[in-house]
Write an enzyme that holds these catalytic residues in place. Structure first.
Site, PDB file in Angstrom:
ATOM      1  N   ASN A 225       0.964  -1.335   0.110  1.00  0.00           N
ATOM      2  CA  ASN A 225       0.145   0.119   0.018  1.00  0.00           C
ATOM      3  C   ASN A 225       0.778   1.361  -0.146  1.00  0.00           C
ATOM      4  O   ASN A 225       0.371   2.361  -0.402  1.00  0.00           O
ATOM      5  CB  ASN A 225      -1.093   0.077   1.045  1.00  0.00           C
ATOM      6  CG  ASN A 225      -0.200  -0.497   2.527  1.00  0.00           C
ATOM      7  OD1 ASN A 225       0.513  -1.506   2.498  1.00  0.00           O
ATOM      8  ND2 ASN A 225      -0.462   0.456   3.540  1.00  0.00           N
TER       9      ASN A 225
ATOM     10  N   GLN B 182      -4.914  -4.185  -2.204  1.00  0.00           N
ATOM     11  CA  GLN B 182      -4.221  -3.132  -3.325  1.00  0.00           C
ATOM     12  C   GLN B 182      -4.232  -3.656  -4.741  1.00  0.00           C
ATOM     13  O   GLN B 182      -4.133  -2.911  -5.611  1.00  0.00           O
ATOM     14  CB  GLN B 182      -2.973  -2.710  -2.773  1.00  0.00           C
ATOM     15  CG  GLN B 182      -2.995  -1.863  -1.454  1.00  0.00           C
ATOM     16  CD  GLN B 182      -3.368  -0.321  -1.876  1.00  0.00           C
ATOM     17  OE1 GLN B 182      -3.593   0.054  -2.978  1.00  0.00           O
ATOM     18  NE2 GLN B 182      -3.819   0.164  -0.674  1.00  0.00           N
TER      19      GLN B 182
ATOM     20  N   GLY C 254     -13.659  -3.127  -0.122  1.00  0.00           N
ATOM     21  CA  GLY C 254     -14.422  -2.534  -1.103  1.00  0.00           C
ATOM     22  C   GLY C 254     -13.832  -1.135  -1.706  1.00  0.00           C
ATOM     23  O   GLY C 254     -13.726  -0.811  -2.849  1.00  0.00           O
ATOM     24  N   HIS C 255     -13.203  -0.243  -0.552  1.00  0.00           N
ATOM     25  CA  HIS C 255     -12.870   0.844  -1.050  1.00  0.00           C
ATOM     26  C   HIS C 255     -11.703   1.166  -1.820  1.00  0.00           C
ATOM     27  O   HIS C 255     -10.993   2.018  -2.382  1.00  0.00           O
ATOM     28  CB  HIS C 255     -12.952   1.992  -0.042  1.00  0.00           C
ATOM     29  CG  HIS C 255     -11.898   1.569   1.155  1.00  0.00           C
ATOM     30  ND1 HIS C 255     -10.774   2.492   1.523  1.00  0.00           N
ATOM     31  CD2 HIS C 255     -11.727   0.561   2.240  1.00  0.00           C
ATOM     32  CE1 HIS C 255     -10.115   2.085   2.405  1.00  0.00           C
ATOM     33  NE2 HIS C 255     -10.682   0.968   2.824  1.00  0.00           N
TER      34      HIS C 255
ATOM     35  N   THR D 234     -25.542  -9.776  11.198  1.00  0.00           N
ATOM     36  CA  THR D 234     -26.418  -9.519  10.120  1.00  0.00           C
ATOM     37  C   THR D 234     -25.601  -9.063   8.796  1.00  0.00           C
ATOM     38  O   THR D 234     -24.894  -8.231   8.962  1.00  0.00           O
ATOM     39  CB  THR D 234     -27.421  -8.786  10.376  1.00  0.00           C
ATOM     40  OG1 THR D 234     -28.299  -9.054  11.448  1.00  0.00           O
ATOM     41  CG2 THR D 234     -28.324  -8.405   9.131  1.00  0.00           C
TER      42      THR D 234
ATOM     43  N   CYS E 225      -3.075   4.692   6.898  1.00  0.00           N
ATOM     44  CA  CYS E 225      -2.642   4.036   8.099  1.00  0.00           C
ATOM     45  C   CYS E 225      -1.017   4.656   8.637  1.00  0.00           C
ATOM     46  O   CYS E 225      -0.882   4.250   9.860  1.00  0.00           O
ATOM     47  CB  CYS E 225      -2.698   2.606   7.982  1.00  0.00           C
ATOM     48  SG  CYS E 225      -3.874   1.894   6.814  1.00  0.00           S
TER      49      CYS E 225
HETATM   50  N1  PLP Z   1      -4.582  -3.969   3.557  1.00  0.00           N
HETATM   51  C1  PLP Z   1      -3.878  -3.015   2.874  1.00  0.00           C
HETATM   52  C2  PLP Z   1      -2.881  -3.510   2.046  1.00  0.00           C
HETATM   53  C3  PLP Z   1      -4.458  -1.923   2.780  1.00  0.00           C
HETATM   54  O1  PLP Z   1      -3.851  -0.973   1.874  1.00  0.00           O
HETATM   55  C4  PLP Z   1      -5.764  -1.335   3.540  1.00  0.00           C
HETATM   56  C5  PLP Z   1      -6.092  -0.173   3.386  1.00  0.00           C
HETATM   57  O2  PLP Z   1      -5.858   0.609   4.375  1.00  0.00           O
HETATM   58  C6  PLP Z   1      -5.933  -2.503   4.686  1.00  0.00           C
HETATM   59  C7  PLP Z   1      -5.454  -3.851   4.536  1.00  0.00           C
HETATM   60  C8  PLP Z   1      -7.147  -2.199   5.274  1.00  0.00           C
HETATM   61  O3  PLP Z   1      -8.403  -2.252   4.754  1.00  0.00           O
HETATM   62  P1  PLP Z   1      -9.778  -1.924   5.323  1.00  0.00           P
HETATM   63  O4  PLP Z   1      -9.618  -0.346   5.327  1.00  0.00           O
HETATM   64  O5  PLP Z   1     -10.815  -2.160   4.449  1.00  0.00           O
HETATM   65  O6  PLP Z   1      -9.804  -2.495   6.645  1.00  0.00           O
END
Ligand code: PLP
Length: 367
Positions: free
Chosen positions: A138, A166, A187-188, A226, A311
């Site tokens: 990421n 990613q 999803g995002h 749910t 993050c």
């Molecule tokens: N793993 C990777 C490589 C990511 O880039 C992210 C996103 O920030 C995540 C995990 C965490 O995903 P989520 O935001 O759907 O918990």
């Protein structure tokens, strides 16, 4: 989010409001049918055998926790192997288990952010129960050799999990061709909604997994709660669009990246962090000598660039991904990340390159 994703979700907030786990009434069965269709769409992306191979979660953070804690739950004194540049939702859960007695090997990476397959194979021992290596990073976009890792894991009868959050917008993973046991998705990261994701899990690996969320027994008792019906419909639409458009989208993004660097080449020296060729197309991570990324970002309030992923960007500690690929403290402070999306245009990339060059001039003049 892709507008088609939003459109596909809307009826499931209002008119089709049944609970898919309640099949005693028509509202429930209608929702249930929609969820099953959505799961077929997602399973198909992985060429999975059954919709039971897909567990829906709140996102890749939960999926990574489920994959790792779910396997370690009954094997606290065993050994697991992960790369040292995994997302915090892998690193931190490993540190949690390490404190409880699990042995964790954090595999080093080279200057491009790739693990060494020989190192990996040498690290496997009889106690090893899981290997977890992300498909694409990421921070720096580097793609790992997941096909070869899966073969090594299979040869040694160790489970292999990959965090593909990613990666999946850009590439499908065919589990009939690559023997991967578990795959996390989000999803995002795919022009889908936030707060929804999942874990592909093969039937054979399913018996090794304990739930981390207990309750009403939904999803084969592996993830109670749910079902988030609009989210499931939305993420399945995102998978469908990715499948239909990714070849063209990737080509466009690699082209935009090339145009961006060609523009900088006219006037500037710079360094790219991560691999040039084994890279997902939406990630640029780079630095200019003696130019603080924070100063650069402050001069460019209209451009959404950052010192790291969401993050990491709020943390005071040095970015561990950049540290682990061998950057010095100064180089880390100069480094910044640009994320492109499928909506980014070539004109925008040229204008971003020009704005960055202007800002670099200003900063260099002032020091
Ligand atoms: N793993 C990777 C490589 C990511 O880039 C992210 C996103 O920030 C995540 C995990 C965490 O995903 P989520 O935001 O759907 O918990």
């Amino acid at each position: 989010m892709d507008f088609r994703v939003l459109e596909s979700m809307l009826p499931y907030f209002t008119t089709i409001y049944g609970n898919p786990s309640n099949i005693n009434n028509i509202a429930g069965t209608t929702a249930r049918n929609a969820v099953e269709d959505a799961l077929y769409e997602i399973a198909d992306y992985f060429n999975a055998i059954s919709i039971n191979d897909i567990i829906i979660t709140s996102g890749a953070t939960e999926s990574n926790n489920l994959a790792i804690s779910g396997v370690l739950d009954n094997k606290a004194n065993s050994h697991i192997i992960v790369s040292c540049i995994e997302h915090p939702s892998v690193i931190e859960v490993c540190q949690y288990w390490q404190a409880k007695g699990t042995e964790v090997t954090f595999l080093p990476v080279d200057s491009e952010g790739r693990i060494d397959l020989k190192d990996l194979e040498k690290s496997i021992k009889k106690e090893t129960c899981l290997i977890s290596v992300m498909s694409a990073n990421n921070e720096i976009g580097t793609i790992q050799p997941i096909y070869s890792i899966a073969e090594i894991a299979k040869k040694h009868r160790v489970l292999f999990h990959t965090d593909a959050s990613q990666y999946l917008l850009h590439h499908r993973i065919d589990v009939q061709k690559i023997p991967i046991d578990m795959i996390s998705f989000s999803g995002h990261k795919m022009h889908g909604p936030k707060g929804i994701g999942g874990l592909y899990i093969s039937k054979s690996a399913r018996s090794s997994l304990s739930p981390i969320i207990h309750g009403g027994g939904q999803q084969l008792n592996l993830r109670s709660g749910t079902l988030n019906v609009p989210g499931i419909i939305g993420i399945s639409t995102a998978f469908r669009i990715a499948r239909e458009t990714q070849a063209e989208m990737n080509e466009k993004m690699y082209h935009m990246m090339k145009v961006f660097f060609q523009r900088l080449d006219l006037d500037m020296n710079y360094h790219v962090n991560g691999s040039i060729d084994k890279r997902i197309p939406n990630n640029i991570n780079m630095y200019f000598d003696n130019v603080s990324a924070k100063a650069l970002i402050n001069l460019l309030p209209d451009i959404a660039i950052s010192t790291g992923s969401a993050c990491n960007s709020g943390k005071k500690a040095l970015n561990y991904v950049l540290k682990n690929i061998g950057l010095t403290e100064e180089e880390i402070e100069y480094s910044f990340r640009i994320g492109m999306s499928k909506y980014t245009t070539e004109e925008e990339m040229i204008s971003v390159a020009d704005s960055i060059m202007n800002a670099v001039y200003q900063i260099r003049k002032s020091i």
